[in-house]
Design an enzyme around this catalytic site. Sequence first.
Site, PDB file in Angstrom:
ATOM      1  CG  ASP A  13      -1.853  -1.430   1.122  1.00  0.00           C
ATOM      2  OD1 ASP A  13      -2.370  -1.673   0.330  1.00  0.00           O
ATOM      3  OD2 ASP A  13      -2.055  -1.813   2.317  1.00  0.00           O
ATOM      4  CE  LYS A  16       3.430  -2.548  -4.622  1.00  0.00           C
ATOM      5  NZ  LYS A  16       2.921  -2.120  -3.087  1.00  0.00           N
ATOM      6  CG  ASN A  38      -2.619 -11.156  -2.476  1.00  0.00           C
ATOM      7  OD1 ASN A  38      -2.267 -10.892  -3.925  1.00  0.00           O
ATOM      8  ND2 ASN A  38      -1.411 -11.547  -1.918  1.00  0.00           N
ATOM      9  N   GLY A  40      -3.960  -4.549  -4.322  1.00  0.00           N
ATOM     10  CA  GLY A  40      -5.181  -3.779  -4.952  1.00  0.00           C
ATOM     11  C   GLY A  40      -4.208  -2.472  -5.369  1.00  0.00           C
ATOM     12  CG  HIS A  41      -1.356  -2.049  -7.874  1.00  0.00           C
ATOM     13  ND1 HIS A  41      -0.362  -2.648  -8.602  1.00  0.00           N
ATOM     14  CD2 HIS A  41      -0.996  -2.378  -6.654  1.00  0.00           C
ATOM     15  CE1 HIS A  41       0.259  -3.228  -7.795  1.00  0.00           C
ATOM     16  NE2 HIS A  41       0.089  -3.067  -6.430  1.00  0.00           N
ATOM     17  CB  THR A  42      -5.977   2.904  -5.809  1.00  0.00           C
ATOM     18  OG1 THR A  42      -6.482   1.804  -4.937  1.00  0.00           O
ATOM     19  CG2 THR A  42      -7.389   3.822  -6.090  1.00  0.00           C
ATOM     20  CD  GLN A 224       0.897  -9.150  -2.449  1.00  0.00           C
ATOM     21  OE1 GLN A 224       1.696  -9.511  -2.981  1.00  0.00           O
ATOM     22  NE2 GLN A 224      -0.351  -8.728  -2.766  1.00  0.00           N
TER      23      GLN A 224
HETATM   24  P1  IMP Z   1      -2.495 -12.892   2.135  1.00  0.00           P
HETATM   25  O1  IMP Z   1      -1.519 -12.446   0.984  1.00  0.00           O
HETATM   26  O2  IMP Z   1      -3.951 -12.684   1.597  1.00  0.00           O
HETATM   27  O3  IMP Z   1      -2.166 -14.222   2.280  1.00  0.00           O
HETATM   28  O4  IMP Z   1      -2.265 -12.054   3.449  1.00  0.00           O
HETATM   29  C1  IMP Z   1      -1.084 -11.975   4.015  1.00  0.00           C
HETATM   30  C2  IMP Z   1      -0.549 -10.733   4.593  1.00  0.00           C
HETATM   31  O5  IMP Z   1      -0.395  -9.890   3.543  1.00  0.00           O
HETATM   32  C3  IMP Z   1      -1.935 -10.217   5.374  1.00  0.00           C
HETATM   33  O6  IMP Z   1      -1.514  -9.128   6.540  1.00  0.00           O
HETATM   34  C4  IMP Z   1      -2.420  -9.151   4.256  1.00  0.00           C
HETATM   35  O7  IMP Z   1      -3.184  -8.115   4.790  1.00  0.00           O
HETATM   36  C5  IMP Z   1      -1.353  -8.725   3.623  1.00  0.00           C
HETATM   37  N1  IMP Z   1      -1.354  -8.400   2.174  1.00  0.00           N
HETATM   38  C6  IMP Z   1      -1.688  -8.990   1.200  1.00  0.00           C
HETATM   39  N2  IMP Z   1      -1.653  -8.249   0.030  1.00  0.00           N
HETATM   40  C7  IMP Z   1      -1.674  -7.077   0.344  1.00  0.00           C
HETATM   41  C8  IMP Z   1      -1.697  -5.892  -0.375  1.00  0.00           C
HETATM   42  O8  IMP Z   1      -2.026  -5.827  -1.481  1.00  0.00           O
HETATM   43  N3  IMP Z   1      -1.378  -4.584   0.402  1.00  0.00           N
HETATM   44  C9  IMP Z   1      -1.217  -4.767   1.740  1.00  0.00           C
HETATM   45  N4  IMP Z   1      -1.157  -5.798   2.456  1.00  0.00           N
HETATM   46  C10 IMP Z   1      -1.411  -6.843   1.757  1.00  0.00           C
END
Ligand code: IMP
Length: 428
Positions: A13, A16, A38, A40-42, A224
């Site tokens: 977050d 990027k 997982n 999310g790019h805004t 991430q």
């Molecule tokens: P997962 O990737 O869904 O398995 O989550 C594992 C950890 O990574 C958790 O703490 C999520 O909140 C965090 N996480 C996964 N994707 C993102 C992202 O794009 N931004 C911020 N945190 C993320």
Amino acid sequence: MPVAVVVGMQWGDEGKGKIIDLLAENVDVVARYQGGHNAGHTICFNEKQFVLHLIPSGIFHENKLCVIGNGVVVDPLALVEEMRQLEEAGIDLEGRLVISDRANIIMPYHGTSDKGRESGSGFQKIGTTGRGIGPSYADKIARAGIRTCDLRDETYLKERLRANYDEKQKILKSLYGTELPEFNCLLDELMGYRETILKYIADTHILMRDQIAQGKNILCEGAQGTMLDVDHGTYPFVTSSNSTAGGACTGLGIPPTKVDRVLGVIKAYTTRVGEGPFPTELSDADGERLGKVGHEFGATTGRPRRCGWFDAVVAKYGVHLNGIDALILTKVDVLDGFKTIKVCTGYEYKGKTFLDMPADAEVLENCRPVYTGFDGWSESTVGVKDFDRLPENARRYINRLSELLETPFMMISTGPDREQTIQREPLF
Ligand code: IMP
């Protein structure tokens, strides 16, 4: 052969999406190398806001190739839905979107298992996005995964699904009391997606090799952030892939010798979603203000992000781990109006000061951050495009961060729009 990797320097977050969208203007290929939906790019585009989860942010620029690499885990339902939304917005995907034939597929049972683990007792709650990311990567490493290339051959696909089905059925039933859909329903669902995505599936290693050979400009997009890397992050509170720069080589099939530049995107303060240690977290009015002014809500799950001061221990770790050549600072404007701004330069734990990132969650959970204070600024920095026009204290803050991290800031973002940016150095 200009190949650049862009990584997040904190817990994701960092902003990027905007940066990659901006840099994409001068590149030919944007390629995602890990993670799944997982992320999310805004992106703000044509006065509309889009949240991309899987498709690289370069898709909003005409004539750019967008690659989903082998290191990404692909949920076909999420992919097809994202493709539909983009097509509805008038974005042409054909010939521009390429999905690796070696990428693993997120199956419905991965999501069930992820959610089951998070909500059940007996497992460590990670605060995942519940998208099946961890279980899908677990199957990949256990050599039980189903890959996009398997969609090409129905008989083989059936065999791969059969090899998983009975085992998954037993596990889900005994652990979470959940029933899998009928075997044929799962197969039919996969075959349904096949219709839409098969034409986008290709050998992306060959594509990348050829693009590099032709001297094309390539941007490898990390999802991430460094502290969520499965090897180097705050384990076990991490995601299940290598989000650090090295992941670009394995996740796209690019040799390390072909990577020319590594850029780190870093927020002027720190946030994290989900569970896990966060030494500079603020549970006071300052933290609340960062969250409110910075609109700190997860782009994928909508969860409020935890907020805290800039952590130079995290940042330095990221600079060294990723081999950062230049940094991009985001959300400086969120600090407008703070009387004092703090930066953490070390962690104190049981009489010892840590200047390097400790591995132990126990130290990170219980350490006391050592802070240096900076005078804030009262003027607005929103939309400032010229570094010299920033308030003196904002310049001082940024210059001090650069000195601490021994790395220049090539770009500074002062708002969500493309134009709200200070460009100090070109990408290539
Ligand atoms: P997962 O990737 O869904 O398995 O989550 C594992 C950890 O990574 C958790 O703490 C999520 O909140 C965090 N996480 C996964 N994707 C993102 C992202 O794009 N931004 C911020 N945190 C993320």
